[in-house]
Design a protein around this motif. Structure first.
Motif, PDB file in Angstrom:
ATOM      1  N   ASN A  12       0.828  -1.209   0.000  1.00 50.78           N
ATOM      2  CA  ASN A  12       0.000   0.000   0.000  1.00 50.78           C
ATOM      3  C   ASN A  12       0.861   1.258   0.000  1.00 50.78           C
ATOM      4  N   PRO A  29      -1.629   4.666   4.581  1.00 54.38           N
ATOM      5  CA  PRO A  29      -2.247   3.940   5.691  1.00 54.38           C
ATOM      6  C   PRO A  29      -3.716   3.657   5.413  1.00 54.38           C
ATOM      7  N   CYS A  30      -4.256   2.612   6.043  1.00 49.95           N
ATOM      8  CA  CYS A  30      -5.686   2.320   5.869  1.00 49.95           C
ATOM      9  C   CYS A  30      -6.546   3.414   6.496  1.00 49.95           C
ATOM     10  N   ASP A  31      -6.020   4.125   7.475  1.00 53.24           N
ATOM     11  CA  ASP A  31      -6.682   5.302   8.035  1.00 53.24           C
ATOM     12  C   ASP A  31      -6.377   6.481   7.113  1.00 53.24           C
ATOM     13  N   VAL A  32      -7.358   6.892   6.313  1.00 53.36           N
ATOM     14  CA  VAL A  32      -7.095   7.889   5.276  1.00 53.36           C
ATOM     15  C   VAL A  32      -6.732   9.257   5.848  1.00 53.36           C
ATOM     16  N   GLU A  42      -0.428  -3.959   8.047  1.00 60.45           N
ATOM     17  CA  GLU A  42      -1.755  -3.694   8.590  1.00 60.45           C
ATOM     18  C   GLU A  42      -2.805  -4.190   7.603  1.00 60.45           C
ATOM     19  N   GLY A  58      -5.563  -1.179   2.824  1.00 57.95           N
ATOM     20  CA  GLY A  58      -6.267   0.075   2.660  1.00 57.95           C
ATOM     21  C   GLY A  58      -6.845   0.203   1.260  1.00 57.95           C
ATOM     22  N   ASN A  59      -7.631   1.252   1.039  1.00 54.28           N
ATOM     23  CA  ASN A  59      -8.242   1.454  -0.277  1.00 54.28           C
ATOM     24  C   ASN A  59      -7.659   2.636  -1.034  1.00 54.28           C
ATOM     25  N   TYR A 118      -3.401   0.705  -3.481  1.00 54.48           N
ATOM     26  CA  TYR A 118      -3.122  -0.683  -3.111  1.00 54.48           C
ATOM     27  C   TYR A 118      -2.691  -1.463  -4.348  1.00 54.48           C
ATOM     28  N   ASP A 153     -15.193  -1.772  -1.192  1.00 51.91           N
ATOM     29  CA  ASP A 153     -14.151  -1.953  -0.179  1.00 51.91           C
ATOM     30  C   ASP A 153     -14.706  -2.546   1.115  1.00 51.91           C
ATOM     31  N   TRP A 159     -13.702  -6.054   2.960  1.00 51.41           N
ATOM     32  CA  TRP A 159     -13.282  -6.151   4.359  1.00 51.41           C
ATOM     33  C   TRP A 159     -14.211  -7.043   5.186  1.00 51.41           C
ATOM     34  N   THR A 190       3.368   8.265   4.210  1.00 54.47           N
ATOM     35  CA  THR A 190       2.477   8.057   3.078  1.00 54.47           C
ATOM     36  C   THR A 190       3.080   8.521   1.760  1.00 54.47           C
TER      37      THR A 190
END
Length: 437
Positions: free
Chosen positions: A271, A274-277, A290, A293-294, A297, A323, A327, A346
């Motif tokens: 990725n 992070p998966c936390d945008v 982790e 993420g979207n 990826y 997404d 998940w 990032t």
């Protein structure tokens, strides 16, 4: 006497030539007039959505017959034109005749937010290594302003594909809106309308279901349909029209993919963010493992095969978001945690205010003052992944997991069946695809 005859002969020859020239010009003018009438007639009988699609698209009839055999909806003229365009070769082959041996194909999927697209295209133009690869732009339907932006790309090979079954292409039939479709919370038995409600009693909204349909159609087409990628075993990077890409993204991704087998053999993907945008990364001197993420990826064909085998789980989960569907039902069905590997800083950022299918023109306030202010530091301009770093693993992360029932919007049997049909487009008729190679 001979001199007089000779003089008269010399006088007649130009007259004969003038007459022939006039007849020739008359034929040319009549022909041009006829062609003009034909063009006007064709334009008059073309739906507005097909403007800009008038080019030679012969040689792609095989895929149309395949679609009929897997029982996809009957296509209209615009849908057929889009389908044929999908098999045109990439542009800019004269500028970039060869791809790098270890290139990572980039797929940018877009909807109808031209202000956003201009930002991501500009950011991509500054990515180090972008000229080495192929950029595939997947459109959810056809929008002329979006098309023009992509046609202006000159920094790499670029191929456009258009979702031919987008609801935006079907004005008065499924997968668009049909005249007898149930709406909102209609009772189908009472109103004698078509459709199945979702788990919350709501009937389908074509603009909403389009999100999941486009993503699934795109994945099947990129991995198993396109001549340029259906034999590509390496990673493919997926980004969206509201993802700002940093200059070091491509080189960082190459490093992550090369490190993944040893650093994180259980990681399914790599990725850029992070998966936390809302996070810009931890800034640690370590790699991070982790949940996937979207934003930015990348995974390979082995992972795609695992996803494709879960078509039923994907197509029957009652949530219009691709997404969240992945998940909550697809990844958990793999039997082990699905991790992705990324760096501590990032290389891509999610930006913007507008929802996906609002349809934003230049006058809309999608972006403050028509631009974005994303800080790009010197460290973001060069690869900053280190091979000596260890990996920190995030366990028990928050987010959608197995057991979540979905947000709805995906209860209609027609949507579920078309989704399953997309999974079969390029698998039931391998012989036909071989002919198209």
């Amino acid at each position: 006497m001979l001199s007089v005859v000779s003089s008269m002969a010399n006088y007649k020859k130009p007259r004969l030539k003038d007459a022939a020239l006039k007849r020739f010009l008359s034929v040319v003018l009549v022909t041009l007039f006829g062609v003009s009438l034909l063009i006007v007639s064709l334009r008059t009988n073309t739906t507005p959505a097909s403007d800009g699609l008038d080019q030679d698209l012969s040689g792609s009839d095989d895929i149309l017959s395949i679609n009929e055999k897997v029982n996809l909806p009957k296509q209209n003229d615009v849908s057929i034109q889009l389908e044929k365009r999908n098999w045109l070769p990439p542009r800019n082959l004269d500028l970039y005749p060869k791809l790098a041996k270890d290139h990572i194909t980039i797929v940018l999927y877009v909807h109808n937010r031209p202000q956003y697209l201009e930002v991501v295209v500009k950011s991509l133009s500054k990515v180090v290594g972008i000229s080495e690869t192929l950029l595939i732009v997947s459109h959810d339907g056809y929008f002329e302003e979006m098309n023009k932006i992509v046609e202006g790309i000159k920094f790499c090979q670029v191929k456009q594909i258009f979702a031919p079954y987008s609801p935006h292409v079907f004005i008065d039939s499924f997968p668009g809106v049909s005249s007898n479709d149930c709406k909102e919370k209609d009772d189908a038995g009472e109103k004698h309308c078509n459709g199945n409600p979702d788990q919350y009693g709501n009937h389908r909204s074509p603009k909403i279901v389009s999100l999941k349909h486009h993503w699934w159609w795109m994945m099947n087409t990129v991995w198993d349909g396109l001549k340029e990628t259906r034999r590509h075993d390496g990673h493919i990077l997926f980004i969206e029209e509201d993802h700002f890409i940093f200059p070091n993204a491509y080189r960082n991704l190459q490093h992550l993919i090369s490190l993944k087998p040893n650093k994180c053999p259980d990681c399914y993907a790599a990725n850029l963010a992070p998966c936390d945008v809302s996070s810009r990364g931890e800034g640690w001197n370590s790699l991070i493992a982790e949940r996937m993420g979207n934003v930015g990826y990348a995974f390979n064909r082995t992972v795609w095969r695992k996803i494709h085998r879960k078509a039923k789980e994907f197509c029957f989960f009652d949530d219009y978001n691709w997404d969240i569907t992945m998940w909550a039902t697809v990844y958990p069905s793999f039997g082990s945690p699905v991790y992705t590997l990324r760096g501590p800083r990032t290389s891509a950022v999610h930006f913007g205010k507008c929802g996906l299918h609002q349809g934003q023109g230049q006058s809309a306030a999608c972006i403050d003052n028509g631009s974005v202010n994303i800080q790009v530091d010197d460290i973001d301009k060069v690869a900053n992944i280190r091979s000596e770093w260890d990996v920190r693993v995030y366990d028990n992360q928050p987010g959608y997991k197995a057991g979540f029932k979905g947000w709805g919007g995906w209860g209609d049997d027609r949507d579920r069946q078309m989704c399953l049909n997309f999974a079969q487009m390029y698998h039931s008729f391998n012989t036909s695809l071989a002919v198209m190679s």
